[in-house]
Design a protein around this motif. Structure first.
Motif, PDB file in Angstrom:
ATOM      1  N   GLU A  63       0.834  -1.204   0.000  1.00 30.39           N
ATOM      2  CA  GLU A  63       0.000   0.000   0.000  1.00 30.39           C
ATOM      3  C   GLU A  63       0.867   1.251   0.000  1.00 30.39           C
ATOM      4  N   PHE A  64       1.899   1.259   0.852  1.00 32.49           N
ATOM      5  CA  PHE A  64       2.760   2.451   0.910  1.00 32.49           C
ATOM      6  C   PHE A  64       3.775   2.378  -0.227  1.00 32.49           C
ATOM      7  N   THR A  65       3.405   2.949  -1.345  1.00 29.84           N
ATOM      8  CA  THR A  65       4.260   3.051  -2.525  1.00 29.84           C
ATOM      9  C   THR A  65       4.078   4.464  -3.054  1.00 29.84           C
ATOM     10  N   ILE A  66       5.137   5.262  -3.017  1.00 28.87           N
ATOM     11  CA  ILE A  66       5.006   6.690  -3.320  1.00 28.87           C
ATOM     12  C   ILE A  66       6.187   7.179  -4.163  1.00 28.87           C
ATOM     13  N   PRO A 226      12.584   9.317  17.560  1.00 31.41           N
ATOM     14  CA  PRO A 226      12.057  10.092  16.428  1.00 31.41           C
ATOM     15  C   PRO A 226      12.945   9.938  15.189  1.00 31.41           C
ATOM     16  N   VAL A 227      12.328   9.926  14.016  1.00 35.63           N
ATOM     17  CA  VAL A 227      13.078   9.923  12.763  1.00 35.63           C
ATOM     18  C   VAL A 227      13.856  11.239  12.677  1.00 35.63           C
ATOM     19  N   GLN A 228      15.148  11.162  12.338  1.00 41.84           N
ATOM     20  CA  GLN A 228      16.009  12.341  12.365  1.00 41.84           C
ATOM     21  C   GLN A 228      15.642  13.380  11.309  1.00 41.84           C
ATOM     22  N   SER A 229      15.052  12.949  10.218  1.00 39.08           N
ATOM     23  CA  SER A 229      14.687  13.866   9.135  1.00 39.08           C
ATOM     24  C   SER A 229      13.193  14.157   9.178  1.00 39.08           C
ATOM     25  N   TRP A 230      12.830  15.439   9.243  1.00 41.92           N
ATOM     26  CA  TRP A 230      11.409  15.809   9.171  1.00 41.92           C
ATOM     27  C   TRP A 230      10.908  15.612   7.737  1.00 41.92           C
ATOM     28  N   TYR A 231      11.674  16.072   6.765  1.00 42.14           N
ATOM     29  CA  TYR A 231      11.235  16.053   5.366  1.00 42.14           C
ATOM     30  C   TYR A 231      11.011  14.631   4.868  1.00 42.14           C
ATOM     31  N   LEU A 232      11.826  13.681   5.330  1.00 47.74           N
ATOM     32  CA  LEU A 232      11.764  12.310   4.833  1.00 47.74           C
ATOM     33  C   LEU A 232      11.110  11.347   5.826  1.00 47.74           C
ATOM     34  N   LEU A 237       4.890  11.727   5.650  1.00 51.27           N
ATOM     35  CA  LEU A 237       4.560  11.656   4.225  1.00 51.27           C
ATOM     36  C   LEU A 237       3.275  10.866   3.983  1.00 51.27           C
ATOM     37  N   ASP A 238       3.047   9.845   4.789  1.00 55.37           N
ATOM     38  CA  ASP A 238       1.832   9.063   4.666  1.00 55.37           C
ATOM     39  C   ASP A 238       0.606   9.932   4.921  1.00 55.37           C
ATOM     40  N   GLY A 239       0.763  10.909   5.808  1.00 57.64           N
ATOM     41  CA  GLY A 239      -0.342  11.828   6.068  1.00 57.64           C
ATOM     42  C   GLY A 239      -0.729  12.632   4.844  1.00 57.64           C
ATOM     43  N   TYR A 240       0.262  12.929   4.016  1.00 63.48           N
ATOM     44  CA  TYR A 240      -0.042  13.652   2.777  1.00 63.48           C
ATOM     45  C   TYR A 240      -0.643  12.721   1.732  1.00 63.48           C
ATOM     46  N   GLU A 243      -3.956  10.804   3.598  1.00 66.07           N
ATOM     47  CA  GLU A 243      -4.993  11.631   4.211  1.00 66.07           C
ATOM     48  C   GLU A 243      -5.086  13.031   3.594  1.00 66.07           C
ATOM     49  N   HIS A 244      -4.196  13.334   2.670  1.00 62.26           N
ATOM     50  CA  HIS A 244      -4.205  14.610   1.945  1.00 62.26           C
ATOM     51  C   HIS A 244      -3.987  15.804   2.876  1.00 62.26           C
ATOM     52  N   LYS A 245      -3.142  15.593   3.884  1.00 66.97           N
ATOM     53  CA  LYS A 245      -2.730  16.676   4.776  1.00 66.97           C
ATOM     54  C   LYS A 245      -1.462  17.313   4.228  1.00 66.97           C
TER      55      LYS A 245
END
Length: 379
Positions: A63-66, A226-232, A237-240, A243-245
């Motif tokens: 499912e998580f393929t982006i 916590p994951v060290q990178s916010w961007y990655l 990213l799954d929220g975007y 869930e289109h956030k």
């Protein structure tokens, strides 16, 4: 009024190096379409169609393929930063430049790094791979399926089986194989795989196809730090994507490009596309060997997409490559690290992998090698 920014006029090139490859004309056309906003329903329609296309080329039902916004190195860093944790054991099979890069990323995450090393261009056998994993009992195992620095293809089934027996997740670098060779994420047992847009998918650089198995996602949900990178951060990213956030502004024109690149894959047929890459690879190898050159990687272990003939004794690879570029408009690259000055790196990927391009390169390379030898003989 005078300007310091004259109109762009790029030189005409035939890109036969390790990437980028030639961009399909239809992909350029798609990039000229009007953009929409990153929360526009049409943007998410395009993304969902891309996700479906990526699942096909990856060979997965994940499912998580982006498409990660960034080059293949962003995909690599996303894989490492989300699954490597401080103090946990990270096992890496090292046989080229990009496995070295994975190692450095894991080290920066504070993981306990354990390495199984081989000379650049060799691959790991099933039994020795299993023994390494059983001995080290790692939390994460990483390997490069398609090593761009050497031209070697690493089978992964034994690695994945042993890793899963040790309750580890497996990261595979598929940057130079996706769309040009079978990747087969699910059949192989790969948990996290990433690639790029600018090689076998015939798009410009800028996106990194990425997929995560449910097994690995479950591990990520239980992550202690916590994951060290916010961007990655994959959960953000799954929220975007799900869930289109709002997370970040995705590169809309590059999404159009990847969408068109995947449409071309589907129209050609994935297995027919693999066979085209295999056929052109074999034709190039045959011609190279008839010229008296040797391949660096042993037969049976070679990529169909990236070829590494050895530079003949007495030949200056830099001069040969410069002559190919200046006189014929053909780009190939050389080796680096331990293979610096020792191999040519010739890519036949995506739109660059054609019978015509093989013939053009072979003729030009013969002339460039002859010219270099003549120049050396004259002193």
């Amino acid at each position: 009024m005078p300007t310091d920014m004259p109109p762009l006029n790029p030189p005409k090139r035939l890109l036969l190096g390790p990437g980028p490859s030639m961009v399909a004309p239809r992909v350029y056309g798609a990039m000229g379409k009007p953009i929409v906003g990153y929360l526009d329903p049409y943007c998410f329609q395009v993304i969902e169609e891309i996700q479906a296309g990526l699942r096909k080329v990856f060979g997965t039902g994940n499912e998580f393929t982006i498409p990660v916004s960034g080059t293949g190195s962003a995909g690599m860093e996303a894989a490492v930063t989300n699954f490597a944790e401080p103090g946990q054991t990270f096992a890496i099979f090292v046989n080229g430049f990009f496995s070295e890069r994975i190692s450095e990323m894991a080290r920066r995450q504070g993981a306990r790094l354990v390495r199984f090393e081989k000379p650049w261009g060799e691959i790991f056998g099933d039994a020795e791979a299993r023994e390494f994993i059983q001995r080290e009992n790692p939390n994460v195992v990483a390997y490069v399926q398609a090593e761009t620095s050497t031209g070697a293809f690493q089978p992964g089934k034994a690695i994945c089986e042993a890793a899963h027996e040790a309750s580890a997740v497996v990261i595979a670098d598929c940057v130079t194989s996706l769309g040009g060779m079978p990747v087969e994420v699910d059949a192989t047992g790969i948990d996290i795989a990433y690639s790029c847009s600018q090689k076998c998918l015939s798009c410009p650089p800028g996106l990194s196809p990425f997929t995560v198995s449910p097994r690995a996602w479950g591990r990520l949900e239980k992550r202690a730090t916590p994951v060290q990178s916010w961007y990655l951060d994959l959960k953000l990213l799954d929220g975007y994507y799900k869930e289109h956030k709002y997370h970040h502004t995705v590169p809309i024109s590059m999404l159009y490009a990847l969408h068109e690149g995947l449409a071309l894959v589907e129209e050609e047929g994935l297995e027919k596309r693999w066979e085209r890459h295999r056929r052109n690879h074999l034709a190039l190898v045959s011609a190279i060997e008839k010229m008296g050159l040797e391949m660096h990687v042993a037969a049976g272990h070679r990529l169909w997409t990236l070829n590494t003939p050895r530079v003949p004794a007495g030949v200056d690879d830099t001069k040969v490559r410069k002559r190919l570029l200046d006189e014929y408009g053909i780009e190939i690259l050389g080796g680096f690290g331990p293979l610096g000055g020792k191999v040519f790196r010739i890519g036949l990927m995506g739109s660059s992998s054609t019978e015509q391009n093989v013939a053009l390169l072979v003729e030009a390379l013969q002339k460039a090698l002859a010219a270099d030898r003549d120049q050396a003989a004259k002193g």
